[in-house]
Design an enzyme around this catalytic site. Sequence first.
Site, PDB file in Angstrom:
ATOM      1  N   ILE A 144       0.669  -1.005  -0.171  1.00  0.00           N
ATOM      2  CA  ILE A 144      -0.080   0.122   0.108  1.00  0.00           C
ATOM      3  C   ILE A 144       0.972   1.262   0.076  1.00  0.00           C
ATOM      4  CG2 ILE A 144      -1.921  -0.833   0.915  1.00  0.00           C
ATOM      5  CD1 ILE A 144      -1.396   0.007   3.897  1.00  0.00           C
ATOM      6  N   ASP A 145       0.403   2.319  -0.352  1.00  0.00           N
ATOM      7  CA  ASP A 145       1.282   3.372  -0.839  1.00  0.00           C
ATOM      8  C   ASP A 145       1.876   3.991   0.696  1.00  0.00           C
ATOM      9  OD1 ASP A 145       0.539   3.352  -3.332  1.00  0.00           O
ATOM     10  OD2 ASP A 145      -1.200   4.599  -3.238  1.00  0.00           O
ATOM     11  N   LYS A 146       3.092   4.723   0.534  1.00  0.00           N
ATOM     12  CA  LYS A 146       3.584   5.401   1.600  1.00  0.00           C
ATOM     13  C   LYS A 146       2.696   6.252   2.537  1.00  0.00           C
ATOM     14  CE  LYS A 146       6.853   8.750   2.959  1.00  0.00           C
ATOM     15  NZ  LYS A 146       8.052   9.743   2.415  1.00  0.00           N
ATOM     16  N   ARG A 245      -7.084   5.541  -5.618  1.00  0.00           N
ATOM     17  CA  ARG A 245      -6.616   7.208  -5.824  1.00  0.00           C
ATOM     18  C   ARG A 245      -6.899   7.738  -7.061  1.00  0.00           C
ATOM     19  NH1 ARG A 245      -0.728   7.475  -3.818  1.00  0.00           N
ATOM     20  NH2 ARG A 245      -1.107   9.664  -4.186  1.00  0.00           N
TER      21      ARG A 245
END
Length: 317
Positions: A144-146, A245
């Site tokens: 999962i993204d930062k 997103r």
Amino acid sequence: MVQVKKTDKTVIVVSDGEGGRLDKFLAEKLPDITRSHIKKLITEDAAVKVNQKNVKANQKVKPGDVIECTVPEAEEIEAVPEDIPLDIVYEDDCMLVVNKPQGMVVHPAPGNYTGTLVNALLYHCGSELSGINGKKRPGILHRIDKDTSGLLMVAKTDSAHRALSEQIKEHSLTRAYIALVHGNIKRDAGRIDAPIGRHPTDRKKMTITEKNSREAVTDYRVLDRFLKYTLVECVLKTGRTHQIRVHMSKNGHPIVGDKTYGVKKEEFSLKGQLLHAYKIGFIHPETKKYMEFLSEPPEYFKNVLKSLRLRRGAIEK
């Protein structure tokens, strides 16, 4: 027709109707390589030739040109253990489920070789991590993204890694997120089915496109409404980079706090997007029983929701 030979180099024959700057052309043909890396290969490494000659990045290519591009294999950098606290939701002899905080990178990459989830896992697990993904990504099954928080599976054994990876490949996992988005979504639920690929000019971004893309499907359901904002649950049917997103942004409702796909001026002071992986479910690789875990959103997320509910209550009075 583009022809690619799988040798120690990539050979591209420019087709009729194609052309433009060499660096831009290669960025479109080689989506896994950033444009800055391509420029380095051309100008510094002399690893790109057009018709067997060294060239500049801004050289125009034309139909019939033969482009040879030699990309050296990325050096495998071994991650080192670091004593970083982990929020472990579940652990046994073959796997873990961890709750990743916003701001933590999952595995080492340029600019983030320390302080990652992998560094923390190596300290906690020692050598008890699957080695299938190499020295930089031991045990890592998905990311999962930062600036997204939430639940991740981690494999300790290679057999667990293979079993869980197969569930990811078959899209049989349960992966649900909660997100606060801009605007009031009219429908109470819906599906966004739009393929995602690398952005043609900004290689750090993804976009909805038919070119060099992969299927991407997100189901959403409205949980609450706050005049200018909507709280939604997003369920992944596929797992593409930045999927939720990109889908929510292209649907006209970017995620609050998203500096890449969101709005320029935000009402709230946030370090990242209000997107949290709150639910994950899977068939355990050894017991073969279904397991599901939940995670509450972090405090900064709940504080924004609290302020919006108070504001709504004041208006309704």
